[in-house]
Enzyme design. Sequence first.
Site, short mmCIF file in Angstrom:
data_model
loop_
_atom_site.label_atom_id
_atom_site.label_comp_id
_atom_site.label_asym_id
_atom_site.label_seq_id
_atom_site.Cartn_x
_atom_site.Cartn_y
_atom_site.Cartn_z
N PHE A 1 -6.53 0.07 -36.94
CA PHE A 1 -7.69 -0.25 -36.09
C PHE A 1 -7.69 -1.75 -35.83
O PHE A 1 -7.70 -2.55 -36.77
CB PHE A 1 -9.00 0.16 -36.78
N ASP B 1 -3.87 -8.83 -39.49
CA ASP B 1 -5.25 -8.60 -39.08
C ASP B 1 -6.09 -8.49 -40.35
O ASP B 1 -6.15 -7.45 -40.99
CB ASP B 1 -5.32 -7.31 -38.25
N LYS C 1 -15.80 -10.33 -39.11
CA LYS C 1 -16.77 -9.70 -40.00
C LYS C 1 -17.40 -10.71 -40.96
O LYS C 1 -18.31 -11.41 -40.61
CB LYS C 1 -16.12 -8.52 -40.73
#
Length: 418
Positions: free
Chosen positions: A156, A241, A270
């Site tokens: 993702f 990532d 985040k």
Amino acid sequence: MSLSFSPGNPALESVKPAANRTAKLLSAAKNHILFTANRPDIIMEKGEGMMLYDTDGNAYLDFIGGWAVNCLGHSPAVLQQALAEQAGELVHASPGFYNKPQAEFAELLTQVSGMDKVFFTSTGAEANESAVKLARKHGALHLNGAYEIITLTNSFHGRTLAMMSATGKSQWEPLFAPKVNGFVHVPINDLDACFAAVTNNTCAIMVELVQGEGGVHALSEAYLYGLRKICDMYGILLIFDEVQTGLGRTGKLFAYQHYGIAPDILTLGKGIGAGFPLSAMLTKEPFDLFEPGDQGGTYTGQPLGMAAGLAVLRELLKRDLAANAEKQGRYLKAELEGLASRYPISNVRGIGLLLAFDVPSGAAPKLAETCMRLGLLINAANAVTIRIMPALIVEPHHIDEMIAILEDALHQCFMHVG
């Protein structure tokens, strides 16, 4: 100017006690917010530390943490202070100028990450888009126009059209066609498959060190070592990532530090802003390749975001919250393994405070819903997987309370086997 408080006056209506406030808010939300997800019929109103509260006054012990965003818990004082102070000085100057907190944050973030240069933006998807652009720039300049990025199945990387194309979710394949081309997907931890996918068109390999949305599956050390070797052999870039794993989530400040293998490009999001929309793409000096006009954005390096990120990183370092994540993660994992001896849960896995376990097929959403009804927030990552990612400030008593509620929910959902 005086206000006349007469019947029907909007000013009067605004100060009246709201009748059935939650119902009105839910009606407004359902009538006017574009449908993109199934959400429960509650309205979150405030948060403090590990707790969230809805408009009916119900309290929830939060072990989702805003999808690994609220690293300092809800409404942390350091973030409130940083935003208030910066708002009183400079909110926005335009991306055409440096600003003070941007320079300070860039210096500290590159220092602790082991990288040299940083580009700031607002979301993880934007950070990953920036990484792809930089990799393709490298391909254009040094690899005869190579543009393909190898990513992993079940990965993702975000929800922009390009990052949906990079993402390895099979259910996304038919969505929003035609997709952005140039992404090749290979299975996780299958080095032979990755090696076979490398061609003269390959400019980079992009991986999550722990696939969070994919159900909390980590790369093996041997696999990551092999990826580094492949990239060095062919002159292609290795992109990590760490949007979900970075800034202490896994028990070290960056997940790559568990492996001792450094990337060429690192993306963060985040937890970097502890709730303020913020992300970053970092790289090494040799890959500082963009020319004016290649990359940018109205809110890149915006002073409020920079002040937030700087305050959050300083707090993470000051309190050594990565170490707390490692310690509390071990405790939580052991407690979950204890539940697995009494209830039908299995494959307890993860690192630090990014953990997961499996339940019988189709049961994860029901378990998460039952926990919420009992005052605990956990995430059903899919039909069989529960994902747990509390704030890095979590303490043992929070974990004890979480386990007690979870056990109650398990008892309600499954036949007790102990």
